[in-house]
Scaffold this motif. Structure first.
Motif, PDB file in Angstrom:
ATOM      1  N   SER A 116       1.488  -2.080  -8.671  1.00  0.00           N
ATOM      2  CA  SER A 116       1.049  -0.838  -8.027  1.00  0.00           C
ATOM      3  C   SER A 116       0.042  -1.131  -6.926  1.00  0.00           C
ATOM      4  CB  SER A 116       0.455   0.135  -9.044  1.00  0.00           C
ATOM      5  OG  SER A 116      -0.822  -0.288  -9.434  1.00  0.00           O
ATOM      6  N   ASP A 117      -0.559  -2.337  -6.924  1.00  0.00           N
ATOM      7  CA  ASP A 117      -1.565  -2.635  -5.896  1.00  0.00           C
ATOM      8  C   ASP A 117      -1.153  -3.784  -4.965  1.00  0.00           C
ATOM      9  OD1 ASP A 117      -1.820  -4.871  -7.486  1.00  0.00           O
ATOM     10  OD2 ASP A 117      -3.863  -4.454  -8.144  1.00  0.00           O
ATOM     11  N   GLY A 118       0.007  -4.367  -5.209  1.00  0.00           N
ATOM     12  CA  GLY A 118       0.471  -5.466  -4.362  1.00  0.00           C
ATOM     13  C   GLY A 118      -0.225  -6.777  -4.641  1.00  0.00           C
ATOM     14  N   GLU A 119      -1.152  -6.763  -5.590  1.00  0.00           N
ATOM     15  CA  GLU A 119      -1.937  -7.961  -5.875  1.00  0.00           C
ATOM     16  C   GLU A 119      -1.669  -8.480  -7.287  1.00  0.00           C
ATOM     17  OE1 GLU A 119      -6.642  -9.056  -5.945  1.00  0.00           O
ATOM     18  OE2 GLU A 119      -6.021  -7.252  -4.856  1.00  0.00           O
ATOM     19  N   HIS A 120      -1.607  -7.557  -8.223  1.00  0.00           N
ATOM     20  CA  HIS A 120      -1.342  -7.909  -9.620  1.00  0.00           C
ATOM     21  C   HIS A 120       0.069  -7.464  -9.983  1.00  0.00           C
ATOM     22  CE1 HIS A 120      -5.706  -7.275  -9.190  1.00  0.00           C
ATOM     23  NE2 HIS A 120      -5.785  -8.373  -9.920  1.00  0.00           N
ATOM     24  N   TRP A 121       0.800  -8.365 -10.604  1.00  0.00           N
ATOM     25  CA  TRP A 121       2.231  -8.103 -10.853  1.00  0.00           C
ATOM     26  C   TRP A 121       2.572  -8.209 -12.333  1.00  0.00           C
ATOM     27  CZ3 TRP A 121       5.821  -6.888  -6.974  1.00  0.00           C
ATOM     28  CH2 TRP A 121       5.307  -6.927  -5.676  1.00  0.00           C
ATOM     29  N   PHE A 122       3.538  -7.425 -12.726  1.00  0.00           N
ATOM     30  CA  PHE A 122       4.083  -7.497 -14.081  1.00  0.00           C
ATOM     31  C   PHE A 122       5.563  -7.829 -13.978  1.00  0.00           C
ATOM     32  CE2 PHE A 122       0.232  -5.194 -14.475  1.00  0.00           C
ATOM     33  CZ  PHE A 122      -0.268  -5.546 -15.721  1.00  0.00           C
ATOM     34  N   LEU A 123       5.992  -8.754 -14.806  1.00  0.00           N
ATOM     35  CA  LEU A 123       7.408  -9.076 -14.860  1.00  0.00           C
ATOM     36  C   LEU A 123       8.062  -8.196 -15.909  1.00  0.00           C
ATOM     37  CD1 LEU A 123       7.281 -13.001 -14.978  1.00  0.00           C
ATOM     38  CD2 LEU A 123       7.154 -11.493 -12.977  1.00  0.00           C
ATOM     39  N   VAL A 124       9.263  -7.742 -15.625  1.00  0.00           N
ATOM     40  CA  VAL A 124      10.077  -7.153 -16.687  1.00  0.00           C
ATOM     41  C   VAL A 124      11.059  -8.242 -17.091  1.00  0.00           C
ATOM     42  CG1 VAL A 124      11.694  -5.347 -17.340  1.00  0.00           C
ATOM     43  CG2 VAL A 124       9.778  -4.819 -15.806  1.00  0.00           C
ATOM     44  N   ASN A 125      10.816  -8.793 -18.223  1.00  0.00           N
ATOM     45  CA  ASN A 125      11.535  -9.932 -18.799  1.00  0.00           C
ATOM     46  C   ASN A 125      11.226 -11.238 -18.052  1.00  0.00           C
ATOM     47  OD1 ASN A 125      12.612  -8.293 -20.776  1.00  0.00           O
ATOM     48  ND2 ASN A 125      14.429  -7.799 -19.562  1.00  0.00           N
TER      49      ASN A 125
ATOM     50  N   ALA B  53      -7.315 -21.024  -4.583  1.00  0.00           N
ATOM     51  CA  ALA B  53      -7.577 -21.073  -6.027  1.00  0.00           C
ATOM     52  C   ALA B  53      -6.859 -22.282  -6.624  1.00  0.00           C
ATOM     53  CB  ALA B  53      -7.087 -19.802  -6.690  1.00  0.00           C
ATOM     54  N   LEU B  54      -7.565 -23.016  -7.450  1.00  0.00           N
ATOM     55  CA  LEU B  54      -6.943 -24.186  -8.065  1.00  0.00           C
ATOM     56  C   LEU B  54      -5.978 -23.788  -9.165  1.00  0.00           C
ATOM     57  CD1 LEU B  54      -9.624 -26.991  -8.420  1.00  0.00           C
ATOM     58  CD2 LEU B  54      -7.457 -27.060  -7.188  1.00  0.00           C
ATOM     59  N   ARG B  55      -6.376 -22.806  -9.952  1.00  0.00           N
ATOM     60  CA  ARG B  55      -5.479 -22.270 -10.982  1.00  0.00           C
ATOM     61  C   ARG B  55      -5.516 -20.759 -10.893  1.00  0.00           C
ATOM     62  NH1 ARG B  55      -3.029 -25.792 -15.061  1.00  0.00           N
ATOM     63  NH2 ARG B  55      -3.146 -27.755 -13.956  1.00  0.00           N
ATOM     64  N   HIS B  56      -4.371 -20.180 -10.617  1.00  0.00           N
ATOM     65  CA  HIS B  56      -4.326 -18.716 -10.516  1.00  0.00           C
ATOM     66  C   HIS B  56      -2.868 -18.273 -10.523  1.00  0.00           C
ATOM     67  CE1 HIS B  56      -3.766 -15.051  -8.003  1.00  0.00           C
ATOM     68  NE2 HIS B  56      -4.705 -14.612  -8.810  1.00  0.00           N
ATOM     69  N   SER B  57      -2.627 -17.102 -11.051  1.00  0.00           N
ATOM     70  CA  SER B  57      -1.309 -16.480 -10.904  1.00  0.00           C
ATOM     71  C   SER B  57      -1.496 -14.977 -10.762  1.00  0.00           C
ATOM     72  CB  SER B  57      -0.436 -16.756 -12.130  1.00  0.00           C
ATOM     73  OG  SER B  57       0.732 -15.941 -12.041  1.00  0.00           O
ATOM     74  N   PRO B  58      -0.762 -14.353  -9.851  1.00  0.00           N
ATOM     75  CA  PRO B  58      -0.825 -12.886  -9.738  1.00  0.00           C
ATOM     76  C   PRO B  58      -0.139 -12.187 -10.911  1.00  0.00           C
ATOM     77  CG  PRO B  58       0.131 -13.910  -7.764  1.00  0.00           C
ATOM     78  CD  PRO B  58       0.120 -14.949  -8.838  1.00  0.00           C
ATOM     79  N   ILE B  59       0.506 -12.954 -11.797  1.00  0.00           N
ATOM     80  CA  ILE B  59       1.233 -12.317 -12.906  1.00  0.00           C
ATOM     81  C   ILE B  59       0.257 -11.922 -14.006  1.00  0.00           C
ATOM     82  CG2 ILE B  59       3.034 -12.589 -14.650  1.00  0.00           C
ATOM     83  CD1 ILE B  59       4.349 -14.627 -12.756  1.00  0.00           C
ATOM     84  N   ALA B  60       0.136 -10.627 -14.230  1.00  0.00           N
ATOM     85  CA  ALA B  60      -0.802 -10.111 -15.219  1.00  0.00           C
ATOM     86  C   ALA B  60      -0.141  -9.901 -16.576  1.00  0.00           C
ATOM     87  CB  ALA B  60      -1.400  -8.801 -14.736  1.00  0.00           C
ATOM     88  N   GLY B  61       1.175  -9.819 -16.585  1.00  0.00           N
ATOM     89  CA  GLY B  61       1.830  -9.584 -17.863  1.00  0.00           C
ATOM     90  C   GLY B  61       3.334  -9.620 -17.754  1.00  0.00           C
ATOM     91  N   VAL B  62       3.962  -9.672 -18.913  1.00  0.00           N
ATOM     92  CA  VAL B  62       5.426  -9.662 -19.001  1.00  0.00           C
ATOM     93  C   VAL B  62       5.815  -8.569 -19.993  1.00  0.00           C
ATOM     94  CG1 VAL B  62       7.501 -10.979 -19.535  1.00  0.00           C
ATOM     95  CG2 VAL B  62       5.500 -12.168 -18.618  1.00  0.00           C
ATOM     96  N   ILE B  63       6.690  -7.691 -19.575  1.00  0.00           N
ATOM     97  CA  ILE B  63       7.153  -6.629 -20.465  1.00  0.00           C
ATOM     98  C   ILE B  63       8.573  -6.978 -20.889  1.00  0.00           C
ATOM     99  CG2 ILE B  63       7.668  -4.160 -20.612  1.00  0.00           C
ATOM    100  CD1 ILE B  63       5.509  -4.277 -18.039  1.00  0.00           C
ATOM    101  N   LEU B  64       8.777  -7.090 -22.186  1.00  0.00           N
ATOM    102  CA  LEU B  64      10.075  -7.541 -22.699  1.00  0.00           C
ATOM    103  C   LEU B  64      10.899  -6.335 -23.139  1.00  0.00           C
ATOM    104  CD1 LEU B  64       8.792 -10.530 -24.861  1.00  0.00           C
ATOM    105  CD2 LEU B  64       9.749 -10.629 -22.551  1.00  0.00           C
ATOM    106  N   THR B  65      12.161  -6.291 -22.706  1.00  0.00           N
ATOM    107  CA  THR B  65      13.014  -5.179 -23.120  1.00  0.00           C
ATOM    108  C   THR B  65      13.974  -5.572 -24.230  1.00  0.00           C
ATOM    109  OG1 THR B  65      14.706  -5.621 -21.440  1.00  0.00           O
ATOM    110  CG2 THR B  65      12.921  -4.132 -20.825  1.00  0.00           C
ATOM    111  N   ASN B  66      14.066  -6.863 -24.512  1.00  0.00           N
ATOM    112  CA  ASN B  66      14.904  -7.317 -25.629  1.00  0.00           C
ATOM    113  C   ASN B  66      14.556  -8.771 -25.930  1.00  0.00           C
ATOM    114  OD1 ASN B  66      17.003  -9.213 -24.265  1.00  0.00           O
ATOM    115  ND2 ASN B  66      17.010  -7.403 -22.966  1.00  0.00           N
TER     116      ASN B  66
END
Ligand SMILES: [Zn+2]
Length: 309
Positions: free
Chosen positions: A46-55, A76-89
Motif C-alpha cells: 500500500s506504500d510502495g516500500e513494504h511488500w507482502f507476498l501472496v504465497n 543496506a547490508l541486510r534488508h528486504s522490503p518483504i514484510a510478510g507472506v500470506i499463504l492461501t494453501n
C-alpha cells in the motif's frame, strides 16, 4: 494506493516444467522464450516500500531477482522490503519458497491453522526461526491488517474466505496434520488498501464457482483467478497425467461450468488468469482458446505485470 506485481503466473511446475515435453513446454524452451513463466505468486503493497507476498513459490529467488521493488534497499547490508507472506494453501508451489527466505531477515507468515500445521509438521521449515519469522494464524471471514516488522500497521486489510478446493496433493491418503475436518485448505483473499478502499481478489485455486462466490466478486475492479486448465480432462487427453482439473481442485477455463462462463456478466473490470498449467493451450498466442478467453475479457497472466489501483 494499492500496488500489485505478478511475480509468477504459472501453476505448479512452471513453464517449462522440468520433465515435460508438451507443446507449450517445448516452445518455451525453444523459439518462444516469452512463454516461460514462474509459479504463481503476487506481491502487494500500500506504500510502495513494504511488500507482502501472496504465497511463496519454489521460484521465489528468481522472482525476487526479476523484481526491483523487492530488492534490498540501497546502502543496506541486510534488508528486504518483504514484510510478510500470506499463504492461501499448503501446496508445494505456495510454501516451498519460504525456504529461500532463511538468512535472518524478519518477516511474518500468515496462514490458516491447517496450513500452519503443515509447516509445524515439517521440521525443515524450522530454518525460519520463530524469533525472526512469526507465524500468525488467520481465520476465515475475519479481516486482518498484516503488520510491518517493526509492528507498525501496513495499511492493507486482508479478508480470507473459503473457496471450493482440496488439501495438498502430498497429503492425499495421509492424515492431515491440521485435522481432516473443516475448511481452510484453500482460501481466496480480498486485499484492500485501507486508505483508499480500493481492493482486489486473489483466488489461485478454486474448484467451483458458487452463487456465494459470484455475489462476492460482482463489481470487483480486479480479479486474479484460477486458470490451471482449459478443459477438465486436458492432462488425461494429452497423455500428461491421470488427474482431471476438478480432481486437482481446479475449475477449467472453458465449458458451461468453467470460469469464463461462470464469471461472465459480473461486471468485473479486469480479470486475469493465474496459476496456468503448461498444458493449457490458452498460453499460446494465436490459439483458438486464447482468442476465446481474451474475447470474454480475460487476460492471460504474465510474470512481471504491475497494476496500480
Ligand atoms: Zn508441458
Amino acid at each position: 494506493m494499492l500496488r500489485v506485481v505478478v511475480l509468477g503466473a504459472a501453476a505448479g511446475g512452471g513453464v517449462p516444467q522440468w520433465n515435460c515435453g508438451c507443446e507449450v513446454c517445448r516452445k518455451a524452451r525453444g523459439e518462444h522464450p516469452e512463454l516461460q513463466s514462474t509459479q504463481a505468486s503476487i506481491a502487494v503493497s500500500s506504500d510502495g516500500e513494504h511488500w507482502f507476498l501472496v504465497n511463496a513459490s519454489p521460484d521465489l529467488r528468481q522472482q525476487l531477482i526479476a523484481t526491483p521493488q523487492l530488492h534490498p534497499k540501497r546502502g543496506a547490508l541486510r534488508h528486504s522490503p518483504i514484510a510478510g507472506v500470506i499463504l492461501t494453501n499448503g501446496e508445494i508451489d505456495a510454501i516451498a519458497g519460504l525456504l529461500s527466505m532463511r538468512e535472518g531477515s524478519p518477516f511474518a507468515i500468515y496462514g490458516h491453522e491447517k496450513v500452519l500445521a503443515i509447516l509445524r509438521d515439517n521440521s525443515i521449515f524450522n530454518v525460519l526461526s520463530e524469533k525472526n519469522v512469526k507465524r500468525v494464524p488467520i481465520a476465515i471471514n475475519s479481516a486482518f491488517e498484516p503488520a510491518l516488522p517493526d509492528g507498525k500497521p501496513s495499511g492493507l486489510e486482508i479478508l480470507p474466505f473459503t473457496v471450493t478446493g482440496k488439501g495438498a496433493w502430498y497429503l492425499e491418503g495421509k492424515a492431515h496434520p491440521g485435522g481432516s475436518d473443516g475448511a481452510g485448505d484453500t482460501l481466496g483473499l480480498r486485499v484492500r488498501d485501507k486508505a483508499t478502499g480500493k481492493h482486489f481478489y486473489f483466488i489461485a485455486a478454486c474448484a467451483d464457482v458458487t452463487d456465494e462466490l459470484k455475489s462476492r466478486l460482482a463489481g470487483a475492479s480486479l480479479l486474479f483467478f484460477d486458470g490451471t486448465v482449459w478443459r477438465d480432462d486436458e492432462l488425461v487427453v494429452a497423455g500428461l497425467g491421470t488427474k482431471t482439473g476438478k480432481g486437482m481442485g481446479h475449475i477449467s477455463m472453458s465449458g458451461s461450468a468453467g470460469a469464463i462462463e461462470s464469471l461472465a456478466g459480473l461486471d468485473i473490470d479486469r480479470k486475469i488468469f493465474l496459476h496456468i498449467n503448461n498444458s493449457n493451450p490458452a498460453l499460446l498466442e494465436g490459439s483458438a482458446e486464447r482468442r476465446i478467453a481474451e474475447g470474454a475479457g480475460w487476460q492471460i497472466g504474465a510474470d512481471g505485470t504491475e497494476i496500480v489501483l
